[in-house]
Design an enzyme around this catalytic site. Structure first.
Site, PDB file in Angstrom:
ATOM      1  N   CYS A 145       0.770  -1.123   0.049  1.00  0.00           N
ATOM      2  CA  CYS A 145       0.136  -0.014  -0.091  1.00  0.00           C
ATOM      3  C   CYS A 145       0.886   1.414   0.126  1.00  0.00           C
ATOM      4  O   CYS A 145       0.348   2.267  -0.616  1.00  0.00           O
ATOM      5  CB  CYS A 145      -0.877   0.060   1.226  1.00  0.00           C
ATOM      6  SG  CYS A 145      -1.953  -1.648   1.353  1.00  0.00           S
TER       7      CYS A 145
ATOM      8  N   HIS B 270      -3.917   6.763   2.874  1.00  0.00           N
ATOM      9  CA  HIS B 270      -4.230   5.468   2.361  1.00  0.00           C
ATOM     10  C   HIS B 270      -5.728   5.148   3.100  1.00  0.00           C
ATOM     11  O   HIS B 270      -5.754   5.110   4.295  1.00  0.00           O
ATOM     12  CB  HIS B 270      -3.088   4.500   2.798  1.00  0.00           C
ATOM     13  CG  HIS B 270      -3.425   3.159   2.533  1.00  0.00           C
ATOM     14  ND1 HIS B 270      -4.277   2.817   1.359  1.00  0.00           N
ATOM     15  CD2 HIS B 270      -3.077   1.945   3.354  1.00  0.00           C
ATOM     16  CE1 HIS B 270      -4.474   1.593   1.426  1.00  0.00           C
ATOM     17  NE2 HIS B 270      -3.999   1.012   2.475  1.00  0.00           N
TER      18      HIS B 270
ATOM     19  N   ASN C 167     -10.218  -0.526  -0.084  1.00  0.00           N
ATOM     20  CA  ASN C 167      -8.531  -0.371  -0.052  1.00  0.00           C
ATOM     21  C   ASN C 167      -8.266  -0.874  -1.280  1.00  0.00           C
ATOM     22  O   ASN C 167      -8.302  -1.990  -1.560  1.00  0.00           O
ATOM     23  CB  ASN C 167      -8.301  -1.060   1.369  1.00  0.00           C
ATOM     24  CG  ASN C 167      -6.679  -1.288   1.443  1.00  0.00           C
ATOM     25  OD1 ASN C 167      -5.967  -0.792   0.515  1.00  0.00           O
ATOM     26  ND2 ASN C 167      -6.259  -1.714   2.589  1.00  0.00           N
TER      27      ASN C 167
HETATM   28  N1  ACO Z   1     -18.073  -9.755   8.898  1.00  0.00           N
HETATM   29  C1  ACO Z   1     -18.343 -10.153   9.884  1.00  0.00           C
HETATM   30  N2  ACO Z   1     -17.651 -10.429  10.972  1.00  0.00           N
HETATM   31  C2  ACO Z   1     -16.201 -10.326  10.521  1.00  0.00           C
HETATM   32  C3  ACO Z   1     -15.769 -10.152   9.496  1.00  0.00           C
HETATM   33  C4  ACO Z   1     -16.719  -9.719   8.374  1.00  0.00           C
HETATM   34  N3  ACO Z   1     -16.271  -9.437   7.164  1.00  0.00           N
HETATM   35  N4  ACO Z   1     -14.414  -9.917   9.485  1.00  0.00           N
HETATM   36  C5  ACO Z   1     -14.027 -10.417  10.635  1.00  0.00           C
HETATM   37  N5  ACO Z   1     -15.296 -10.785  11.485  1.00  0.00           N
HETATM   38  C6  ACO Z   1     -15.299 -11.049  12.954  1.00  0.00           C
HETATM   39  C7  ACO Z   1     -14.195 -11.683  13.350  1.00  0.00           C
HETATM   40  O1  ACO Z   1     -14.332 -13.373  12.952  1.00  0.00           O
HETATM   41  C8  ACO Z   1     -14.212 -11.621  14.869  1.00  0.00           C
HETATM   42  O2  ACO Z   1     -15.258 -12.572  15.380  1.00  0.00           O
HETATM   43  P1  ACO Z   1     -15.041 -13.379  16.705  1.00  0.00           P
HETATM   44  O3  ACO Z   1     -14.966 -12.213  17.861  1.00  0.00           O
HETATM   45  O4  ACO Z   1     -16.427 -13.991  16.908  1.00  0.00           O
HETATM   46  O5  ACO Z   1     -13.920 -13.977  16.628  1.00  0.00           O
HETATM   47  C9  ACO Z   1     -14.946 -10.305  14.968  1.00  0.00           C
HETATM   48  O6  ACO Z   1     -15.297 -10.035  13.661  1.00  0.00           O
HETATM   49  C10 ACO Z   1     -13.857  -9.176  15.457  1.00  0.00           C
HETATM   50  O7  ACO Z   1     -12.748  -9.590  14.201  1.00  0.00           O
HETATM   51  P2  ACO Z   1     -11.426  -8.407  14.450  1.00  0.00           P
HETATM   52  O8  ACO Z   1     -10.300  -8.820  13.433  1.00  0.00           O
HETATM   53  O9  ACO Z   1     -11.304  -8.399  15.892  1.00  0.00           O
HETATM   54  O10 ACO Z   1     -12.179  -7.071  13.910  1.00  0.00           O
HETATM   55  P3  ACO Z   1     -11.558  -5.850  13.433  1.00  0.00           P
HETATM   56  O11 ACO Z   1     -12.407  -4.801  14.276  1.00  0.00           O
HETATM   57  O12 ACO Z   1     -10.195  -5.697  13.989  1.00  0.00           O
HETATM   58  O13 ACO Z   1     -11.494  -5.471  11.916  1.00  0.00           O
HETATM   59  C11 ACO Z   1     -10.299  -5.425  10.244  1.00  0.00           C
HETATM   60  C12 ACO Z   1     -10.981  -6.414  11.272  1.00  0.00           C
HETATM   61  C13 ACO Z   1     -11.381  -4.465   9.520  1.00  0.00           C
HETATM   62  C14 ACO Z   1      -9.341  -6.443   9.209  1.00  0.00           C
HETATM   63  C15 ACO Z   1      -9.248  -4.317  10.730  1.00  0.00           C
HETATM   64  O14 ACO Z   1      -8.469  -5.060  11.946  1.00  0.00           O
HETATM   65  C16 ACO Z   1      -8.346  -3.462  10.002  1.00  0.00           C
HETATM   66  O15 ACO Z   1      -9.138  -2.823   8.981  1.00  0.00           O
HETATM   67  N6  ACO Z   1      -7.277  -3.664   9.997  1.00  0.00           N
HETATM   68  C17 ACO Z   1      -6.250  -2.917   9.196  1.00  0.00           C
HETATM   69  C18 ACO Z   1      -6.235  -3.539   7.703  1.00  0.00           C
HETATM   70  C19 ACO Z   1      -5.443  -2.722   7.061  1.00  0.00           C
HETATM   71  O16 ACO Z   1      -5.189  -1.528   7.237  1.00  0.00           O
HETATM   72  N7  ACO Z   1      -4.779  -3.147   5.962  1.00  0.00           N
HETATM   73  C20 ACO Z   1      -3.993  -2.169   4.872  1.00  0.00           C
HETATM   74  C21 ACO Z   1      -2.804  -2.838   4.605  1.00  0.00           C
HETATM   75  S1  ACO Z   1      -3.289  -4.045   3.281  1.00  0.00           S
HETATM   76  C22 ACO Z   1      -1.830  -4.143   2.340  1.00  0.00           C
HETATM   77  O17 ACO Z   1      -1.012  -3.581   2.590  1.00  0.00           O
HETATM   78  C23 ACO Z   1      -1.921  -5.137   1.088  1.00  0.00           C
END
Ligand code: ACO
Length: 317
Positions: free
Chosen positions: A110, A244, A274
């Site tokens: 990214c 980003h 993203n």
């Molecule tokens: N729909 C419903 N539930 C979901 C989904 C979904 N799409 N995805 C995850 N969950 C669930 C999980 O299974 C978990 O359930 P559990 O509590 O029963 O285990 C719950 O939601 C919480 O999961 P978390 O991973 O803790 O969710 P979080 O709030 O952290 O959100 C996310 C996840 C969106 C990925 C977030 O962490 C994020 O945006 N991280 C940064 C990602 C990023 O910036 N990437 C950029 C770089 S990419 C690159 O360089 C190619």
């Protein structure tokens, strides 16, 4: 001496995939994705290659710049989704637009556009190039696992581009890399080697979302502060922040930590999701097209991602 921006442009493939569309593929909902990520829909390429999208963004930026393809002597594409390992996306763009410039890709997930921009600045400052096309282009849909709800809802496809030339508007920059394949990792194929003894891995995005989230908030804050200090600019004097577009909550955290009002942050994550290296140039082109960007405005660009990597720069528009 540094650079100035002559034109920006972007291209998004026409197919819109909504959260409800994805809820038919994985156990998710529009409510979860909207609240936790901030995405409502994303564009997905049906049959356009990364180079096709990069070319369209490049032509849009060229048109705005007033230059012709023959004026471009450097093309750099930030991408992790090149169509072929060889030729590079940049080389294909060079052929497509009819330029004679040197062309190559930069792989930094990214942060790819930011690393490409910094490279173009160095080439221009050294006098190796006069006018550069800097592009971020991604067809992430081809490296997503559409059975993994934690990654497939986040990403989209698209391309953004900028034409830059010699000038005084790139006030400062900072770049960061911390080698790490545990937080964010996209394996490649081992090919046809009859000598390989390991296990073939799934060629898709593997991401520890929470670790990426923490890394993002820390780096954005530190990088923008560092770049602003180097440029001798107070954070409050930044008119526009083009981050980003990874997660709306990351953008909100950054606004709070930097104490820069959220209405100065450009947002298109709801429509574009993203798009990795394409994210910052698509957002910059969006801000440019909105008419809100005025000559002399101070703009902070910042990105983070796989590598792990991050970068920021301060531009006087
Ligand atoms: N729909 C419903 N539930 C979901 C989904 C979904 N799409 N995805 C995850 N969950 C669930 C999980 O299974 C978990 O359930 P559990 O509590 O029963 O285990 C719950 O939601 C919480 O999961 P978390 O991973 O803790 O969710 P979080 O709030 O952290 O959100 C996310 C996840 C969106 C990925 C977030 O962490 C994020 O945006 N991280 C940064 C990602 C990023 O910036 N990437 C950029 C770089 S990419 C690159 O360089 C190619």
């Amino acid at each position: 001496m540094s650079i100035r921006f002559l034109g920006t442009g972007c291209y998004l493939p026409p197919k819109v995939v909504t959260n409800d569309d994805l809820a038919k593929l994985v156990d998710t909902s529009d409510e979860w994705i909207t609240q936790r990520v901030g995405v409502k829909e994303r564009r997905v390429s049906v049959n356009e290659t990364t180079a096709d999208m990069a070319t369209k963004a490049a032509l849009a930026a060229l048109e705005k710049s007033g230059l012709e393809a023959c004026d471009i002597d450097l093309i750099i594409v930030g991408t992790i989704t090149s169509d072929t390992l060889c030729p590079s996306v940049a080389a294909t763009v060079q052929r497509n637009i009819g330029s004679q410039g040197i062309a190559f890709d930069i792989s930094s997930a990214c942060s790819g556009f930011m690393f490409s921009l910094e490279t173009a600045v160095a080439y221009i400052e050294r006098g190796v190039a006069k006018n550069a096309l800097v592009i971020g282009a991604e067809r992430l849909s081809k490296i997503l696992d559409y059975t993994d709800r934690s990654t497939c809802v986040i990403f989209g496809d698209g391309a953004g581009a900028a034409v830059v030339t010699k000038g005084e508007n790139y006030l400062s920059s900072t770049m960061y890399t911390s080698g790490n394949d545990e937080v964010l990792y996209i394996p490649d194929n081992v090919g046809l080697s009859p000598f390989y003894e390991g296990e073939e891995q799934k060629r898709c995005v593997h991401m520890d979302g929470q670790e990426t989230f923490k890394f993002a908030v820390n780096r954005i804050t530190q990088d923008i502060k560092t770049a602003a200090e180097k440029a001798n600019i107070a954070l409050g004097d930044i008119d526009h922040v083009v981050l980003h577009q990874a997660n709306i909550r990351i953008l909100e955290f950054a606004s709070k930590r930097l104490k820069i009002p959220f209405d100065r942050f450009f947002i298109n994550i709801d429509k574009c999701a993203n798009t990795s290296a394409a994210s910052v140039p698509i957002a910059l082109a969006g801000l440019d097209a909105s008419g809100k960007l005025k000559r002399g405005d101070i703009v902070a660009l910042s990105a983070f991602g796989g590598g792990l990597s991050s970068a920021a720069c301060i531009i006087k528009w």
